[in-house]
Design a protein around this motif. Sequence first.
Motif, PDB file in Angstrom:
ATOM      1  N   PHE A 108      -1.526  18.477  -3.045  1.00  0.00           N
ATOM      2  CA  PHE A 108      -2.857  18.563  -3.644  1.00  0.00           C
ATOM      3  C   PHE A 108      -3.414  17.170  -3.916  1.00  0.00           C
ATOM      4  CE2 PHE A 108      -5.524  18.460  -7.414  1.00  0.00           C
ATOM      5  CZ  PHE A 108      -6.497  19.394  -7.111  1.00  0.00           C
ATOM      6  N   ILE A 109      -2.595  16.319  -4.542  1.00  0.00           N
ATOM      7  CA  ILE A 109      -3.039  14.965  -4.858  1.00  0.00           C
ATOM      8  C   ILE A 109      -3.324  14.174  -3.582  1.00  0.00           C
ATOM      9  CG2 ILE A 109      -2.242  12.751  -5.770  1.00  0.00           C
ATOM     10  CD1 ILE A 109      -3.286  14.637  -7.898  1.00  0.00           C
ATOM     11  N   ALA A 110      -2.492  14.342  -2.550  1.00  0.00           N
ATOM     12  CA  ALA A 110      -2.704  13.628  -1.292  1.00  0.00           C
ATOM     13  C   ALA A 110      -4.046  14.011  -0.670  1.00  0.00           C
ATOM     14  CB  ALA A 110      -1.568  13.928  -0.320  1.00  0.00           C
ATOM     15  N   VAL A 111      -4.376  15.300  -0.697  1.00  0.00           N
ATOM     16  CA  VAL A 111      -5.651  15.770  -0.152  1.00  0.00           C
ATOM     17  C   VAL A 111      -6.813  15.192  -0.952  1.00  0.00           C
ATOM     18  CG1 VAL A 111      -7.132  17.801   0.113  1.00  0.00           C
ATOM     19  CG2 VAL A 111      -4.760  17.873   0.893  1.00  0.00           C
ATOM     20  N   ILE A 112      -6.723  15.286  -2.271  1.00  0.00           N
ATOM     21  CA  ILE A 112      -7.803  14.794  -3.126  1.00  0.00           C
ATOM     22  C   ILE A 112      -8.022  13.297  -2.927  1.00  0.00           C
ATOM     23  CG2 ILE A 112      -8.398  14.269  -5.529  1.00  0.00           C
ATOM     24  CD1 ILE A 112      -9.082  17.085  -4.817  1.00  0.00           C
ATOM     25  N   ILE A 113      -6.931  12.533  -2.923  1.00  0.00           N
ATOM     26  CA  ILE A 113      -7.052  11.081  -2.784  1.00  0.00           C
ATOM     27  C   ILE A 113      -7.722  10.699  -1.465  1.00  0.00           C
ATOM     28  CG2 ILE A 113      -5.749   8.943  -2.420  1.00  0.00           C
ATOM     29  CD1 ILE A 113      -3.708  10.001  -4.426  1.00  0.00           C
ATOM     30  N   PHE A 121       0.836  -1.204   0.000  1.00  0.00           N
ATOM     31  CA  PHE A 121       0.000   0.000   0.000  1.00  0.00           C
ATOM     32  C   PHE A 121       0.871   1.254   0.000  1.00  0.00           C
ATOM     33  CE2 PHE A 121      -2.362   3.473   1.831  1.00  0.00           C
ATOM     34  CZ  PHE A 121      -3.642   3.344   1.307  1.00  0.00           C
ATOM     35  N   VAL A 122       1.911   1.240   0.836  1.00  0.00           N
ATOM     36  CA  VAL A 122       2.824   2.383   0.906  1.00  0.00           C
ATOM     37  C   VAL A 122       3.467   2.636  -0.452  1.00  0.00           C
ATOM     38  CG1 VAL A 122       4.997   3.217   1.893  1.00  0.00           C
ATOM     39  CG2 VAL A 122       3.274   2.166   3.372  1.00  0.00           C
ATOM     40  N   GLU A 123       3.934   1.563  -1.105  1.00  0.00           N
ATOM     41  CA  GLU A 123       4.575   1.710  -2.421  1.00  0.00           C
ATOM     42  C   GLU A 123       3.597   2.246  -3.463  1.00  0.00           C
ATOM     43  OE1 GLU A 123       6.136  -2.087  -3.388  1.00  0.00           O
ATOM     44  OE2 GLU A 123       7.558  -2.138  -1.705  1.00  0.00           O
ATOM     45  N   VAL A 124       2.391   1.678  -3.487  1.00  0.00           N
ATOM     46  CA  VAL A 124       1.382   2.109  -4.460  1.00  0.00           C
ATOM     47  C   VAL A 124       0.971   3.550  -4.198  1.00  0.00           C
ATOM     48  CG1 VAL A 124      -1.012   1.774  -5.211  1.00  0.00           C
ATOM     49  CG2 VAL A 124       0.501  -0.198  -4.956  1.00  0.00           C
ATOM     50  N   HIS A 125       0.799   3.889  -2.939  1.00  0.00           N
ATOM     51  CA  HIS A 125       0.385   5.247  -2.580  1.00  0.00           C
ATOM     52  C   HIS A 125       1.454   6.267  -2.983  1.00  0.00           C
ATOM     53  CE1 HIS A 125      -1.782   8.338  -0.384  1.00  0.00           C
ATOM     54  NE2 HIS A 125      -0.648   8.693   0.189  1.00  0.00           N
ATOM     55  N   ARG A 126       2.699   5.951  -2.705  1.00  0.00           N
ATOM     56  CA  ARG A 126       3.785   6.863  -3.079  1.00  0.00           C
ATOM     57  C   ARG A 126       3.851   7.053  -4.587  1.00  0.00           C
ATOM     58  NH1 ARG A 126       8.448   4.501   1.051  1.00  0.00           N
ATOM     59  NH2 ARG A 126       7.764   5.656   2.912  1.00  0.00           N
ATOM     60  N   GLN A 127       3.661   5.958  -5.327  1.00  0.00           N
ATOM     61  CA  GLN A 127       3.670   6.061  -6.783  1.00  0.00           C
ATOM     62  C   GLN A 127       2.496   6.898  -7.275  1.00  0.00           C
ATOM     63  OE1 GLN A 127       6.182   4.687  -8.827  1.00  0.00           O
ATOM     64  NE2 GLN A 127       5.201   6.119 -10.251  1.00  0.00           N
ATOM     65  N   GLN A 128       1.356   6.724  -6.624  1.00  0.00           N
ATOM     66  CA  GLN A 128       0.170   7.494  -6.999  1.00  0.00           C
ATOM     67  C   GLN A 128       0.391   8.987  -6.754  1.00  0.00           C
ATOM     68  OE1 GLN A 128      -3.387   6.604  -4.720  1.00  0.00           O
ATOM     69  NE2 GLN A 128      -4.675   6.887  -6.521  1.00  0.00           N
ATOM     70  N   ILE A 129       1.040   9.314  -5.665  1.00  0.00           N
ATOM     71  CA  ILE A 129       1.335  10.717  -5.357  1.00  0.00           C
ATOM     72  C   ILE A 129       2.305  11.283  -6.398  1.00  0.00           C
ATOM     73  CG2 ILE A 129       2.391  12.312  -3.710  1.00  0.00           C
ATOM     74  CD1 ILE A 129      -0.331  11.310  -2.832  1.00  0.00           C
ATOM     75  N   ARG A 130       3.328  10.496  -6.741  1.00  0.00           N
ATOM     76  CA  ARG A 130       4.299  10.960  -7.746  1.00  0.00           C
ATOM     77  C   ARG A 130       3.626  11.180  -9.099  1.00  0.00           C
ATOM     78  NH1 ARG A 130       7.875   7.261  -5.057  1.00  0.00           N
ATOM     79  NH2 ARG A 130       7.293   5.591  -6.506  1.00  0.00           N
TER      80      ARG A 130
END
Length: 209
Positions: free
Chosen positions: A167-172, A134-143
């Motif tokens: 911005f992306i972290a807030v939206i997600i 989850f951490v890896e996927v989340h970090r990639q999603q933020i990038r």
Amino acid sequence: MPVSRAKPRKRLTREESQAQTRAALIAVGRKHFLRYGLGGAVAEKIAEDAGYSRGALYSNFGGKEELFVAVIQEEQAHRLDFFRSLLKEEPSGKKRLKKMRDAIAELMTDHDWIVLRAEFEVGALRSERIRQSFVEVHRQQIRDGGDLIRDLVKAPDVTSKLMPDDFIAVIINLAHGLAVTQRILGAEQSQRSTRNLIQSLFDHLISSA
């Protein structure tokens, strides 16, 4: 009269055969995870419905949890490709911004994505292996999402109140939490309300002149 003969089927290479097997297992696994959840899905049944042996699943993914992560990663890749093509087709910064906003609102009200993402979160709370994924996927999603926003704010008429990654972290996180709650409430009106709220949040954080 000459007899027509079917062309012999091209023999797949080992890499092509493995890719075909993985694609089939991911597609069937997605259906099972949506229907039964990560905890309720059974690896053997997924393999059987995909037309493969239990060993084929474990040789390609190492188990049900790894297959689930592969389903999530494929979903992420499809979404990213969609957003990239969506923005590439529109030269206007203002129109690109609106397209991005509306697409995010639609994503956050997509039933399948809401369920899969929620399963991913619950799995991460219960399993250290899934938490790491989850951490890896989340970090990639933020990038990846941050790159899209960075591209958007290059337009002279687009401004953001937050840094692209923030911005992306807030939206997600906020939008997904809202979408899950509204989905549980179940009313069609709630889904429309979710879409409107996400669009308003987007407009509050990033706007065009």
